[in-house]
Design an enzyme around this catalytic site. Structure first.
Site, PDB file in Angstrom:
ATOM      1  CB  THR A   1     -69.298  -7.133 108.382  1.00 29.86           C
ATOM      2  OG1 THR A   1     -69.588  -6.781 106.791  1.00 29.86           O
ATOM      3  CG2 THR A   1     -70.571  -6.755 108.724  1.00 29.86           C
TER       4      THR A   1
ATOM      5  CG  ASP B   1     -70.046  -3.077  98.752  1.00 25.45           C
ATOM      6  OD1 ASP B   1     -69.676  -3.371  99.776  1.00 25.45           O
ATOM      7  OD2 ASP B   1     -70.603  -3.979  97.862  1.00 25.45           O
TER       8      ASP B   1
HETATM    9 CA    CA Z   1     -70.475  -5.100 100.987  1.00 25.08          CA
END
Ligand code: CA
Length: 697
Positions: free
Chosen positions: A255, A321
């Protein structure tokens, strides 16, 4: 002309000499009434967050005082960069509420509440925040948490158009600031913790019609979308993904939730792309062993068409992440042949390396660790990280540094072209990680493939939390991108401090999580001035000038990911989180109102119950379902209720109503009936009451 007198090198009394800086090349900066306004998220197109204003400088900053304050009426996260145009300040707050204020006095002109359904809050990984608006020719552009993009009349706040930019049945959110590029407004989205497919869209500023869209990861079936990204995905990205695995259901992530910069010189848009979804690469893409392009990458596209130009992947086959969405700064550095100036783009993403890339080609010029790390030992000749053996965790818990909260998160860094320093709000938050044995796709819940109980246990040995707290660090690093090392560093009390403002007054401003707003000397890091604003600070300050007076503004309030999880770090001294706009000027004599906070009685409202097995089960289900909002180890930071002291926890019937029947869905606490059986929900209650009645240090 008063405005000119405010600028460095223009003879203003007390202005430091010789700080006029390089010639102005940024047309947005030129349009900004010679830097008297703050017209876009990063200040100018280059997003350096460096102001030419120098009335407030290192010689007089000690006289800085409060000009005015404005109450945003929220206790949730505030991350906004205020925009200042035509004497009006536009500042966003939690739930995408936009406030228009008289920039001289703080008087409210109007408020626009887009009316976000509070149930959308459950989709927001990192609190219901908003980082700011964009403006062009009297029209404001606002990204709304539920995925809408709105155009508003800057004078009245009246809605001009609104488009839905995402599939609202999926866990997409918008927290980032739109950017205006030419006659388009650009916006991305978030949601990779829950499972979505990332993209950046460009809309026509006149009517909100879609001009182009760039998907950052392939379609699950690898077929074209009929979008600007089709060719690049087919040629570069498709071969880096297998044909099955969680990504084909969950979208794969990637994203574009924060950094979007317009490189005016090369007429291209450079975007920062987020992590893979789920985080665990072997769950996400068990078949392929490829890099999973373009997750965790910096990608440049043609501004008019959205067609691919170049990419640099900071973390191939991301497993931690490690978003590359952090601040992108464009600058000219003497890194060309024979020391000539070269246009570069710089980023300090979560993975702990500071990158300098050639802006035109994306070629890596340098990449150096700016924090200690366990996952990589450096970059190889091709610019790929050299992973350590323990980096790709499996079924045993591994301590990973930087952890998923990153060596640098969304808090904007800044760059002083006169000092040639990048000011990074850096941190150390290592995290134990191992594979989630219960991994399953759950539409509205964190979906990472990582077990959030990793490294913890239902009952921790005395002293564990103290030891964990001591590992967490925050620092302001003045990084020299030419020398490739820090020039100076300021150690903070802990991590998750605010974004940065650099000024031609030779100053660097930053707020801390404990509420201190500080001015440092840019050249040395010497602390010159500080004031406690009675609330934690995460947002970056801005500066502007009106009627010959320079102002500095910062919004307080500090929700967001770490804030939700920070209870165990602060324990009993969590700083308050008050949404407020605070503006300063030289000689200002205003005061910061005292917080009026409800007292929470920190006592258990019921005795502990349940067998050790039940408490153990509750611990695991808590870690998977509750911890990211209500805090690891059932210790809340106070942004959301501390379940240990809640009367709802004490009452099994009320607990069931809230947890399984969604009776507080209006506050964002949706029903977990799809993820938890009644026995599992009751086991969580047993765990929380065990924590309430048997606290460990
Ligand atoms: Ca993230």
């Amino acid at each position: 002309m008063a405005v000119l007198a405010l600028l460095a090198g223009s003879g203003w009394p007390g202005a430091p000499a010789g700080e006029a800086g390089p010639a102005e090349t940024d047309s947005l900066a030129k349009a900004g009434s010679a830097h008297a306004e703050w017209l876009s998220y990063g200040g100018t197109y280059d997003e350096q967050r460096h102001s030419r204003l120098a009335q407030i400088n290192r010689g007089n900053v000690a006289k800085l005082g409060v000009a005015w304050t404005y109450d945003l009426s929220t206790g949730r996260g505030v991350e906004a960069t205020p925009i200042i145009a035509d004497g009006v300040m536009y500042v966003t707050s939690s739930w995408s509420v936009l406030h228009a204020l008289d920039a001289r006095t703080g008087r409210e002109l109007w408020v626009h509440d887009p009316g976000v359904d509070r149930a959308v809050g459950a989709k927001a990984c990192c609190d219901v925040v908003n980082r700011g608006v964009a403006i062009r020719d009297g029209v404001l552009f606002l990204g709304v948490l539920d995925g809408r993009l709105q155009a508003l009349d800057a004078k009245t706040g009246k809605l001009i158009w609104s488009v839905t930019t995402v599939d609202q049945t999926k866990p997409y959110t918008i927290t980032g600031a739109p950017r205006v590029v030419k006659d388009m407004v650009l916006i991305g989205n978030g949601g990779a913790e829950l499972g979505v497919r990332g993209y950046l869209s460009a809309y026509d500023i006149k009517d909100g019609s879609l001009r182009w869209r760039f998907y950052t990861v392939p379609n699950p079936d690898k077929r074209p979308d009929g979008a600007a990204s089709d060719t690049a995905l087919a040629r570069l990205a498709n071969p880096t993904w297998g044909n099955r695995g969680a990504w084909t259901r969950d979208g794969g992530g990637g994203t574009v939730w924060d950094a979007i910069v317009y490189d005016e010189r090369n007429d291209q848009v450079i975007m920062g792309v987020g992590n893979g979804s789920p985080w665990n690469a072997d769950v996400r893409d068990p078949e392929g062993k490829g890099d999973n392009l373009f997750v965790s990458s910096i990608v440049a596209v043609d501004a008019d068409t959205g067609h691919y130009r170049w990419h640099y992947q900071t973390t191939p086959r991301d497993n931690w992440d490690y978003t590359a969405t952090q601040t992108l700064i464009l600058a000219e550095l003497p890194l060309g042949p024979k020391g000539t100036m070269r246009r570069v783009v710089m980023q300090a993403p979560k993975n702990g390396f500071f990158y300098v890339l050639d802006a035109k080609t994306g070629a890596l010029l340098s990449g150096d660790a700016f924090v200690p790390m366990t996952w990589a030992s450096g970059l190889d000749a091709r610019g790929r990280p050299i992973e350590t053996k323990q980096a790709r965790y499996g079924d045993t818990s591994m301590l990973v540094a930087p952890g998923p909260l990153g060596a640098h998160n969304w808090h904007p860094m800044a760059y002083s072209p006169t000092e040639r320093l990048v000011f990074i709000p850096a941190q150390e938050i290592p995290q134990a990680m191992h594979r989630d044995a219960l991994m399953a796709t759950r539409p509205v819940a964190w979906n990472t493939g990582v077990d959030f109980s990793s490294g913890f246990a239902p009952r921790l040995p005395e002293g564990t939390l103290k030891a964990v707290r001591a590992m967490l660090k925050g620092r302001l690093i003045a990084w020299d991108p030419v020398a490739r090392k820090p020039r100076w560093t300021v150690e903070h009390e802990g991590p998750w401090n605010g974004g940065i403002l650099s000024t031609a007054g030779g100053l660097v401003f930053q707020g801390t999580v404990k509420g201190d707003f500080v001015a440092y000397e840019a050249a040395t890091g010497r602390k010159l001035w500080a004031m406690n604003l009675k609330s934690g600070i995460a947002a970056p300050p801005v500066t502007y000038a009106l009627d010959g007076e320079q102002y500095v503004t910062v919004a307080t309030g500090w929700g967001t990911a770490f804030a939700l999880a920070a209870g165990f770090f602060f324990d009993r001294e969590v700083p308050p989180k008050l949404g407020r706009v605070v503006t300063f000027r030289l000689g200002g004599n205003g005061t910061i109102p005292d917080p009026d906070l409800p007292m929470v009685e920190r006592t258990p409202k019921a005795p502990a119950f349940g067998t050790p097995q039940m408490v153990e089960a509750g611990f695991l289900h808590y870690a998977r379902n509750c911890a990211v909002c209500h805090g690891p180890l059932a210790i809340s930071s106070g942004v959301l209720p501390d379940l240990r002291w809640s009367p709802i926890t004490a009452d099994p019937r009320q607990w069931e109503e809230v947890v399984l029947k969604g009776s507080l869905a209006g506050n964002g606490m949706i029903s977990f009936a799809r993820h938890l059986t009644p026995d599992e929900a009751e086991a969580i209650r047993a765990y929380v009451l065990d924590r309430a009645n048997n606290p460990t240090g």
